[in-house]
Design an enzyme around this catalytic site. Structure first.
Site, mmCIF file in Angstrom:
data_model
loop_
_atom_site.group_PDB
_atom_site.id
_atom_site.type_symbol
_atom_site.label_atom_id
_atom_site.label_comp_id
_atom_site.label_asym_id
_atom_site.label_seq_id
_atom_site.Cartn_x
_atom_site.Cartn_y
_atom_site.Cartn_z
ATOM 1 C CG HIS A 389 -14.521 -22.379 48.405
ATOM 2 N ND1 HIS A 389 -15.589 -22.693 49.319
ATOM 3 C CD2 HIS A 389 -14.324 -20.985 48.613
ATOM 4 C CE1 HIS A 389 -15.774 -21.261 49.930
ATOM 5 N NE2 HIS A 389 -14.934 -20.547 49.504
ATOM 6 C CE LYS A 580 -25.445 -32.142 45.888
ATOM 7 N NZ LYS A 580 -24.862 -31.341 46.864
ATOM 8 N NE ARG A 581 -20.403 -26.468 40.280
ATOM 9 C CZ ARG A 581 -19.387 -27.198 40.573
ATOM 10 N NH1 ARG A 581 -18.743 -27.551 39.457
ATOM 11 N NH2 ARG A 581 -18.434 -27.243 41.511
ATOM 12 C CE LYS A 586 -20.870 -29.856 42.782
ATOM 13 N NZ LYS A 586 -20.768 -29.612 44.019
ATOM 14 C CB THR A 688 -23.825 -24.781 51.792
ATOM 15 O OG1 THR A 688 -23.821 -24.458 50.401
ATOM 16 C CG2 THR A 688 -22.503 -24.282 52.497
ATOM 17 C CE LYS A 692 -27.824 -23.187 51.303
ATOM 18 N NZ LYS A 692 -27.188 -23.196 50.002
#
Length: 842
Positions: A389, A580-581, A586, A688, A692
């Site tokens: 991942h 998100k985290r 990110k 993901t 969504k």
């Protein structure tokens, strides 16, 4: 199997109910096939709920709390799952999937159970007859705190899809007492507290004391001769822990199949040292128990200390060993001969956390079942699969050899032997170059000897898969480049997916109803039929209904924002969402800096016709991740200044929603207009959340990273906002000297934003507070925020222009929903089943 009377095909009628505690708007009855609403069905469930309330919860309707009504309702529905669960387990399947994951972010389960059993309206009616609102009952269920982010949520989606596709499967993980921490913000700083999701028990689970296994740690290894020339090694652990199974049923769509999520709880062999207790040392008598049971206490304990690192290793081995012992025992009971394990079992390792399964399965076969090495290796390498991942070095786990030798001495012996045979094989094929051997060795020696768990999983697996097309290509060319060269067929791609039952049917019933009315109720069973919505994308009447649906969800989210933060937001504004985290790659920081630049631009031209925008952030930073926590503080301080400035009133609001969770995501995602997927290209494996949000009609602004590329290919380049360098461009730019300083010098807008941040513009009480952020960008911009900033600004202004053309915007939003069917986790599971697990799908 469930009685067919429980499943009916008609869509639900619309009913007006109070707004849900978690943000579902009034009149949001789920537009799904539901159980018959005959008086008998409603009365039966009503009586079942009352019986559970009385005899299982011990409360009367007059003194029952919301949490009591939830428990009673869950237990009544659990009874209806049992028949299907038993039917699923009656016949021995030809092959079963065992999915090992350190995380399962399952969230609340009541809505899943009702929806998949077709009992939403029956339950609503039964509770209404008792004077209870279903939405309130749903809101009383705590989120199961068993995961951190995408990895755990993916595992939950996969489990639900396997049940819906009737793929026999058991998920294995840890029953964390507290799971991931509960996040709060104190003056903008993240604070962590234990997540007490089990404080009042879990009505969904079944304790299985008969499925208890002993897991060892430490100790020593001895040898014995069992026959001429045959030596057996025997591990004698210094301490043992009991792994006790707790089963949660996972019900598939329409209740046709039920799988099991088996979670392990750590228990000490002896609850108390009685002699010590009776001697007066009451605390010391339970100290060993506390240390042992810490294994299942908290998800992801900080590994910044030696003790924390050891606990992480103990956690990973604990659940992996218990899971393998369990599945081996099951196979022997069902089939007898463990040599047939690859024919009847597929074990999938979800990331490197369970990579210790390679030596553990070897140990079980060698020591407990008398296999020779060659046969044990054949069984192991034909049964295991490994999903990678991440490409980030810090996430590809390595463990110090010294720690492994102390905690798992027998496994370290097996790893050494695997590595020796692996390197010998390279020599026989003429690959004896020292640098090449070092690159494929299981032992890294550059900075102290460490075991490479990713390499171990790669060697031990029959197939290794990436989770998006780009990620898989990068696996082959970067982290596993040399291993890939040894076996070019081993790495395959399986792009991630999401369960539409949770992320469309459950969390957005209004949009689901629109889809059913537009293309028929077959869309509930076959996501491919969503493509029919494309025919309505340019229809003004349908666009208006779609827009009204979004407006209702935005109004509900605005209430959540006001309740949790005290900030009032305008639902007519563009809702710009990044959830998100919190991690530097990110790039929440890029979003915050662009927010600062936009704030400065509005201040400079207050009379310009700016597009009203609400920036919504959500996510948790690891407790020891100092820079990520500083980014949260910056976002909070920027929000305070921007939201209080009358010059930008009505044009820009900034919100950081604390304690991001699955249930909070279910409120945010259907209300989002813009989806921020802005990671540095080449660093996000898949994502993901992007799926969504796009499924629910949010337009994506993102880099060509992870599954963004495939989303662009499916929804169309005109219906997504792409910016920044691609993965190849990132690598090339990183090789240039002083690229960050050059980018800042070339962008007055970026330089001004960084100057305001770095000189205390948002922290007048501590002007140097955010200097470390600015300095890290100037001197070590590892994630190329500075390089991508100007193109990100350009893309954001293109978003503004698109928002101001409503017909074009809603056409793109509808096309996003229509073209996301391929990203169903059902498709992912079919691909895994057919191409990796070799399991037949009905």
């Amino acid at each position: 199997m469930l009685n067919e009377k429980l499943i009916a095909s008609e869509a639900t009628e619309e009913r007006t109910t109070p707004a849900a505690a978690h943000g579902r708007p009034a009149a949001a009855t789920r537009a799904l096939p539901v159980a018959s609403r005959s008086g008998d069905a409603v009365a039966d469930l009503r009586e079942a709920i009352l019986a559970k309330l009385a005899y299982a919860v011990g409360k009367s309707p007059q003194n029952a709390r919301e949490r009591d009504w939830f428990a009673a309702t869950a237990l009544a529905l659990r009874d209806r799952i049992v028949d299907a669960c038993m039917a699923s387990g009656e016949a021995v399947p030809n092959k079963r999937v065992y999915y090992l994951s350190l995380e399962f972010l399952i969230g609340r389960l009541l809505s899943d159970a009702m929806n998949n059993l077709g009992l939403v309206e029956t339950t609503r009616a039964a509770l209404r007859d008792l004077g209870i609102d279903l939405d309130t009952v749903e809101g009383a269920e705590p989120d199961a705190a068993l995961g951190n982010g995408g990895l755990g949520r993916l595992a939950a989606c996969f489990m639900e899809s396997m049940a819906s596709l009737s793929i026999p499967a058991i998920g294995y993980g840890i029953r964390y007492d507290h799971g991931l921490f509960r996040q709060s913000l104190e003056d903008g700083w993240q604070k962590e507290a234990p997540e007490t999701w089990l404080a009042e028990g879990n009505p969904w689970e079944f304790v299985r004391p008969e499925a208890t296994y002993t897991v060892g740690f430490g100790g020593h290894v001895t040898m014995s001769s069992v026959s001429e020339g045959v030596i057996r090694r025997h591990w004698h652990p210094a301490e043992t822990v009991r792994a006790v199974a707790h089963d949660v049923p996972v019900v598939g769509w329409r209740g046709r199949h039920v799988n099991t999520l088996r979670l392990w709880k750590a228990e000490a062999e002896a609850p108390v040292e009685l002699a010590r207790f009776n001697g007066g040392d009451h605390v010391g008598a339970v100290a060993d128990r506390a240390r042992v049971e810490a294994i299942s206490r908290v998800l992801y304990p900080s590994d910044s200390s030696d003790a924390g690192q050891e606990l992480r290793l103990r956690q990973e081995y604990f659940f992996t060993s218990a899971s393998l012992q369990d599945l081996v025992r099951r196979h022997v009971a069902e089939r007898g001969d463990l040599r047939t394990l690859p024919d009847h079992a597929a074990i999938q390792l979800n990331d490197t956390h369970p990579a210790i399964a390679v030596p553990e399965l070897m140990r079980l076969l060698l020591e407990d079942h008398g296999f020779n090495w060659e046969d044990a290796w054949h069984v192991t390498t034909n049964t295991l699969g490994y999903t990678n991942h991440t490409l980030l070095p810090e996430a590809l786990e390595t463990w110090p050899v010294e720690l492994m030798e102390r905690v798992l001495p027998r496994h370290m012996q097996i790893i050494y032997l695997i590595n020796w045979m692996h390197l010998e094989e390279q020599g026989r094929h003429g690959r004896a170059d020292a640098a090449q051997l070092a690159s494929v060795s299981l032992i890294e020696e550059a900075n102290g000897k460490r075991v490479r768990m990713g390499h171990l999983a790669f060697l031990g697996a029959r197939r290794v898969n990436g989770v998006s097309a780009l990620h898989t290509d990068l696996m082959r060319s970067t982290v596993f480049k040399d291993l890939h060269a040894l076996d070019t067929d081993k790495i395959v791609n399986k792009t991630n997916g999401i369960t539409f039952r949770r992320w469309l049917h459950n969390c957005n019933p209004e949009l689901t109803r629109l889809a059913v009315e537009a293309v028929g109720d077959g869309v509930l069973d076959n996501p491919e039929l969503l493509t029919g919505l494309a025919d309505h994308a340019s229809d003004p009447a349908f666009q208006e209904r779609y827009r009204a649906m979004r407006r209702g969800r935005k109004e509900a989210l605005a209430r959540v924002v006001a309740e949790r933060t005290g900030i009032a937001v305008d639902p007519s504004s563009l809702f710009d969402v990044q959830i998100k985290r919190i991690h530097e790659y990110k790039r929440q920081l890029l979003n915050v800096i662009e927010t600062v630049a936009l704030y400065q631009a509005i201040k400079a031209e207050p009379h310009r016709d700016w597009t009203p925008r609400v920036k919504i952030f959500g996510g948790k930073a690891a407790p020891s991740y100092v820079q990520a926590k500083l980014i949260i503080k910056l976002a909070s301080d920027v929000a305070r200044v921007v939201n209080d400035d009358p010059d930008v009133a009505g044009r820009l609001k900034v919100v950081f929603l604390p304690n991001y969770s699955v249930s909070l995501a279910e409120s945010i995602i259907p209300a989002a207009d813009l989806s921020e997927q802005i990671s540095t290209a080449g660093m996000e494996a898949s994502g993901t959340g992007n799926m969504k949000l796009a499924l629910n009609g949010a337009l994506t602004i993102g880099t060509l990273d992870g599954a963004n590329i495939e989303i662009r290919d499916h929804v169309g380049a005109d219906n997504i906002f792409i910016f920044g360098l691609d993965a190849a461009g990132v690598q090339a730019r990183m090789n240039e000297p002083d690229y960050a300083k050059a980018a800042i010098a070339a962008s007055p807008r970026l330089a001004a934003a960084l100057d305001l941040i770095g000189t205390g513009g948002f922290s007048p009480d501590d002007p140097a507070r955010f200097r470390p952020i600015v300095d890290s960008l100037v001197h070590d911009d590892r994630y190329l925020l500075t390089v991508d900033f100007d193109d990100y600004w350009r893309a954001q202004r293109a978003v503004d222009a698109a928002w101001n053309d409503p017909a074009a915007w809603w056409r793109s939003a509808i096309l996003n929903t229509a073209r996301m069917a391929w990203f169903s986790s059902d498709r992912s599971m079919r691909e895994y089943a057919e191409e990796i697990w070799r399991v037949r799908v009905a």
